[in-house]
Design a protein around this motif. Structure first.
Motif, short mmCIF file in Angstrom:
data_model
loop_
_atom_site.label_atom_id
_atom_site.label_comp_id
_atom_site.label_asym_id
_atom_site.label_seq_id
_atom_site.Cartn_x
_atom_site.Cartn_y
_atom_site.Cartn_z
N GLU A 43 0.84 -1.19 0.00
CA GLU A 43 0.00 0.00 0.00
C GLU A 43 0.88 1.24 0.00
O GLU A 43 1.96 1.26 0.59
CB GLU A 43 -0.92 0.01 1.22
N ALA A 44 0.40 2.29 -0.67
CA ALA A 44 1.16 3.54 -0.77
C ALA A 44 1.54 4.04 0.63
O ALA A 44 0.72 4.05 1.54
CB ALA A 44 0.35 4.59 -1.51
N GLY A 45 2.79 4.43 0.79
CA GLY A 45 3.30 4.94 2.06
C GLY A 45 4.02 3.90 2.90
O GLY A 45 4.81 4.25 3.78
N ALA A 46 3.78 2.63 2.63
CA ALA A 46 4.37 1.57 3.46
C ALA A 46 5.88 1.50 3.31
O ALA A 46 6.61 1.32 4.29
CB ALA A 46 3.75 0.22 3.11
N MET A 47 6.38 1.64 2.10
CA MET A 47 7.82 1.47 1.89
C MET A 47 8.64 2.56 2.55
O MET A 47 9.73 2.30 3.04
CB MET A 47 8.11 1.34 0.40
N GLU A 48 8.09 3.74 2.61
CA GLU A 48 8.79 4.82 3.32
C GLU A 48 8.88 4.49 4.82
O GLU A 48 9.92 4.65 5.44
CB GLU A 48 8.07 6.15 3.12
N ARG A 49 7.78 3.96 5.37
CA ARG A 49 7.79 3.56 6.80
C ARG A 49 8.79 2.44 7.06
O ARG A 49 9.39 2.38 8.13
CB ARG A 49 6.38 3.09 7.23
N TRP A 50 8.98 1.54 6.09
CA TRP A 50 9.91 0.42 6.24
C TRP A 50 11.35 0.80 5.92
O TRP A 50 12.26 -0.01 6.08
CB TRP A 50 9.50 -0.74 5.35
N GLY A 51 11.57 2.03 5.45
CA GLY A 51 12.92 2.45 5.11
C GLY A 51 13.43 1.90 3.78
O GLY A 51 14.64 1.85 3.56
N LEU A 52 12.52 1.50 2.89
CA LEU A 52 12.94 0.98 1.58
C LEU A 52 13.26 2.12 0.64
O LEU A 52 12.43 2.97 0.37
CB LEU A 52 11.84 0.10 0.97
N ARG A 53 14.48 2.11 0.17
CA ARG A 53 14.94 3.11 -0.80
C ARG A 53 16.07 2.46 -1.60
O ARG A 53 16.55 1.39 -1.25
CB ARG A 53 15.39 4.39 -0.12
N ARG A 54 16.49 3.11 -2.64
CA ARG A 54 17.51 2.57 -3.52
C ARG A 54 18.75 2.13 -2.72
O ARG A 54 19.23 2.87 -1.85
CB ARG A 54 17.89 3.62 -4.54
N GLY A 55 19.21 0.92 -3.00
CA GLY A 55 20.41 0.40 -2.36
C GLY A 55 20.17 -0.48 -1.15
O GLY A 55 21.05 -1.22 -0.73
N VAL A 56 18.98 -0.42 -0.54
CA VAL A 56 18.67 -1.23 0.63
C VAL A 56 18.46 -2.67 0.19
O VAL A 56 17.84 -2.93 -0.84
CB VAL A 56 17.42 -0.69 1.36
N ARG A 57 18.96 -3.62 0.97
CA ARG A 57 18.81 -5.04 0.64
C ARG A 57 17.78 -5.67 1.58
O ARG A 57 17.88 -5.52 2.80
CB ARG A 57 20.13 -5.78 0.76
N LEU A 58 16.81 -6.38 0.99
CA LEU A 58 15.83 -7.12 1.77
C LEU A 58 16.37 -8.50 2.10
O LEU A 58 17.04 -9.12 1.27
CB LEU A 58 14.54 -7.31 0.96
N VAL A 59 16.07 -8.96 3.29
CA VAL A 59 16.36 -10.33 3.68
C VAL A 59 15.02 -11.05 3.74
O VAL A 59 14.18 -10.73 4.58
CB VAL A 59 17.09 -10.41 5.04
N VAL A 60 14.80 -11.97 2.80
CA VAL A 60 13.54 -12.69 2.71
C VAL A 60 13.68 -14.03 3.43
O VAL A 60 14.65 -14.76 3.20
CB VAL A 60 13.14 -12.92 1.23
N GLN A 61 12.72 -14.33 4.31
CA GLN A 61 12.74 -15.58 5.07
C GLN A 61 11.45 -16.35 4.81
O GLN A 61 10.40 -15.75 4.65
CB GLN A 61 12.90 -15.30 6.55
N GLY A 62 11.56 -17.67 4.77
CA GLY A 62 10.39 -18.50 4.56
C GLY A 62 9.99 -18.65 3.11
O GLY A 62 8.88 -19.01 2.80
N ARG A 63 10.91 -18.39 2.23
CA ARG A 63 10.65 -18.47 0.80
C ARG A 63 10.91 -19.84 0.29
O ARG A 63 11.80 -20.52 0.57
CB ARG A 63 11.52 -17.45 0.06
#
Length: 111
Positions: free
Chosen positions: A91-111
């Motif tokens: 949803e719009a606005g969520a990624m800013e709250r999560w600190g997602l911006r260019r260069g950030v790496r996500l760690v995906v678990q349970g995939r």
């Protein structure tokens, strides 16, 4: 259920996986919202034609590093992003709250 974290997320974010062609094509269409995010994999672009709400879109490379983040209003078609292997929708606005911006790496678990 899968989750993801970043260096800035205080707790894991719920993550739905859309790995089949049908699931990727459907994405968030027909929904009123989403708790957490939806990972389209593989994918390099998305559209919001028929969407009921604005979404944040993060294009990710093969190592889940953010290449770009943008907000898309309903009725838009996004261009494919070079080097993108996955797309994260929320949803719009969520990624800013999560600190997602260019260069950030996500760690995906349970995939």
């Amino acid at each position: 259920m899968a989750t993801f974290t970043t260096p800035e997320t205080p707790e894991p974010v719920p993550l739905e996986l859309a790995e089949s062609t049908r699931a990727r094509r459907r994405g968030l269409l027909g929904r009123e919202g989403i708790e957490g995010a939806l990972l389209l994999s593989p994918a390099s672009s998305v559209h919001t034609v028929g969407m009921r709400f604005a979404i944040d879109v993060a294009h990710l490379d093969g190592k889940f590093r953010v290449l770009a983040v943008r907000t898309m209003r309903p009725g838009r078609v996004g261009l494919p992003r070079p080097r993108a292997r996955h797309v994260l929708e929320a949803e719009a606005g969520a990624m800013e709250r999560w600190g997602l911006r260019r260069g950030v790496r996500l760690v995906v678990q349970g995939r």
